[in-house]
Design an enzyme around this catalytic site. Sequence first.
Site, PDB file in Angstrom:
ATOM      1  CG  HIS A  58      49.095  21.662  81.496  1.00  0.00           C
ATOM      2  ND1 HIS A  58      47.749  21.539  81.240  1.00  0.00           N
ATOM      3  CD2 HIS A  58      49.712  21.021  80.467  1.00  0.00           C
ATOM      4  CE1 HIS A  58      47.567  20.863  80.127  1.00  0.00           C
ATOM      5  NE2 HIS A  58      48.744  20.542  79.627  1.00  0.00           N
ATOM      6  CG  ASN A  92      50.898  14.089  76.191  1.00  0.00           C
ATOM      7  OD1 ASN A  92      51.661  14.493  77.062  1.00  0.00           O
ATOM      8  ND2 ASN A  92      50.482  14.856  75.206  1.00  0.00           N
ATOM      9  CG  HIS A 177      42.933  17.868  76.531  1.00  0.00           C
ATOM     10  ND1 HIS A 177      43.988  18.575  76.002  1.00  0.00           N
ATOM     11  CD2 HIS A 177      42.091  17.622  75.500  1.00  0.00           C
ATOM     12  CE1 HIS A 177      43.787  18.748  74.701  1.00  0.00           C
ATOM     13  NE2 HIS A 177      42.636  18.174  74.366  1.00  0.00           N
ATOM     14  CG  ASP A 303      49.432  22.836  77.292  1.00  0.00           C
ATOM     15  OD1 ASP A 303      50.119  21.810  77.446  1.00  0.00           O
ATOM     16  OD2 ASP A 303      48.431  22.881  76.550  1.00  0.00           O
ATOM     17  CG  HIS A 307      55.597  19.757  69.065  1.00  0.00           C
ATOM     18  ND1 HIS A 307      55.290  18.428  69.282  1.00  0.00           N
ATOM     19  CD2 HIS A 307      54.535  20.461  69.548  1.00  0.00           C
ATOM     20  CE1 HIS A 307      54.091  18.342  69.861  1.00  0.00           C
ATOM     21  NE2 HIS A 307      53.617  19.567  70.039  1.00  0.00           N
TER      22      HIS A 307
HETATM   23  O1  DOR Z   1      48.826  22.195  72.376  1.00  0.00           O
HETATM   24  C1  DOR Z   1      48.852  21.127  72.948  1.00  0.00           C
HETATM   25  N1  DOR Z   1      49.968  20.359  72.987  1.00  0.00           N
HETATM   26  N2  DOR Z   1      47.751  20.692  73.532  1.00  0.00           N
HETATM   27  C2  DOR Z   1      47.649  19.477  74.035  1.00  0.00           C
HETATM   28  O2  DOR Z   1      46.611  19.165  74.524  1.00  0.00           O
HETATM   29  C3  DOR Z   1      48.756  18.528  73.947  1.00  0.00           C
HETATM   30  C4  DOR Z   1      50.035  19.224  73.825  1.00  0.00           C
HETATM   31  C5  DOR Z   1      51.143  18.319  73.402  1.00  0.00           C
HETATM   32  O3  DOR Z   1      51.331  17.269  74.028  1.00  0.00           O
HETATM   33  O4  DOR Z   1      51.857  18.672  72.449  1.00  0.00           O
HETATM   34 ZN    ZN Z   2      45.664  19.579  76.848  1.00  0.00          ZN
HETATM   35 ZN    ZN Z   3      48.985  19.879  77.745  1.00  0.00          ZN
END
Ligand code: DOR
Ligand code: ZN
Ligand code: ZN
Length: 432
Positions: A58, A92, A177, A303, A307
């Site tokens: 992930h 995404n 999710h 995960d 950013h």
């Molecule tokens: O914290 C998260 N960031 N959760 C998600 O489900 C998406 C992910 C993101 O793409 O930044």
């Molecule tokens: Zn997620």
């Molecule tokens: Zn994620």
Amino acid sequence: MGTILRNGQLLINGELVTKDILIEGNTIEKIADDLETADHKVIDAAGKLVTPGFIDMHVHLREPGFEAKETIATGTASAARGGFTTVACMPNTRPVIDTPETVKQILSKTEAEGSARVLPIGAITVRELGKELTDMAALKEAGVIAVSDDGVGVQTSKMMKDAMKMATELGLPVIAHCEDDSLAEGGCVHEGIFSEKHGLKGIPSEAESIHVGRDILLAEATGAHYHVCHISTVESVRLVREAKQRGARVTAEVCPHHLLLCDEDIPALDANYKMNPPLRSRRDRDALIEGLKDGTIDMIVTDHAPHTTEEKQRGMELAPFGIVGLETAFPLLYTKLVLTGAFTLQEIVERMTKVPADVFNLPWGTLQEGAVADIAVIDLEIEKEVNPEEFASKGHNTPFTGWKLKGWPVLTMLEGQVVWQTDEMNSEGARQ
Ligand code: DOR
Ligand code: ZN
Ligand code: ZN
């Protein structure tokens, strides 16, 4: 000419045993004591832990579309620094990974610029909008290993049921999710102590667990392999545990941050503690530890969600969800779960290697003769502070800045090639 990884500490039946590993081409040829150097290149791994390269099911690599946050080059460099040789990337992106063209683009970019193997995950619905299923057969043909609308939940039961039927026909796992928008909408942290204290709108636990319960029923009805993303609540753990007891094809993953932090630990309105699902209560965190321990939760994933600093400085309510994770995952787990005695080293390593490989039917994640030479070498002794300025990732968004940790990867090998090593390992190699 091959490479000998000399005197590393290998986990064999739970014990650390000193062994040499001979790598020829992309393969582990031999694991033995005192291998002949012959004309092989020698890497000194004395005193270091040698494990299979980690597998992270992930990760958000952000390319195509969000290259200011991360690229395939920087995201896989970050993986290599963290000891990961295989990462599955979430769809995404922009465009969303919902066509064979985007899958192929990611695979060819990885071929050209990647420092880790990338396994694309295709979207469940077109543009992740929840309205129309993707052409999963075409996505599979192009190389996706599973489908997911990660970032958002699949809102209607009908869409999820149709997705599971289609994915099952194609032999693709459905990675979910779990988030019910009607319950979660507008929340930025867990609904609990922290949200109340700061007057913030919370995301209640049921926003996740309602989807987990619904999807387990749908998985049992359709026969799908259903995998729960970043599980975070006590109720979700209970639902997965019971489903497994009934023999359902349900698996689950948990992130280091949900295992190590809860909402009480958030020191201030700092968006480096903002991710989705959010840091839950202490009780939830304890249930995740217990669930990982008893096998209800199969594997650990990061995960990794980079950013930009500017985006993360917009404050708790406005900043995007997500933290980076690839470069801190193992040191965090080793220091906070293994050195504290909560888990054995073998338990943690297996949940990052063999278990994800077994669950997703992947041919990596083991150190044995004949296996692909995906290897992580880790220094278990040196203590270092987490410093995001040193990350290979473009993302510096972590709540773990300044944490003093042990268990830092020092060399990563992908298919027999060194894809990353510390300066120290490099100069030792050069001396041979
Ligand atoms: O914290 C998260 N960031 N959760 C998600 O489900 C998406 C992910 C993101 O793409 O930044
Ligand atoms: Zn997620
Ligand atoms: Zn994620």
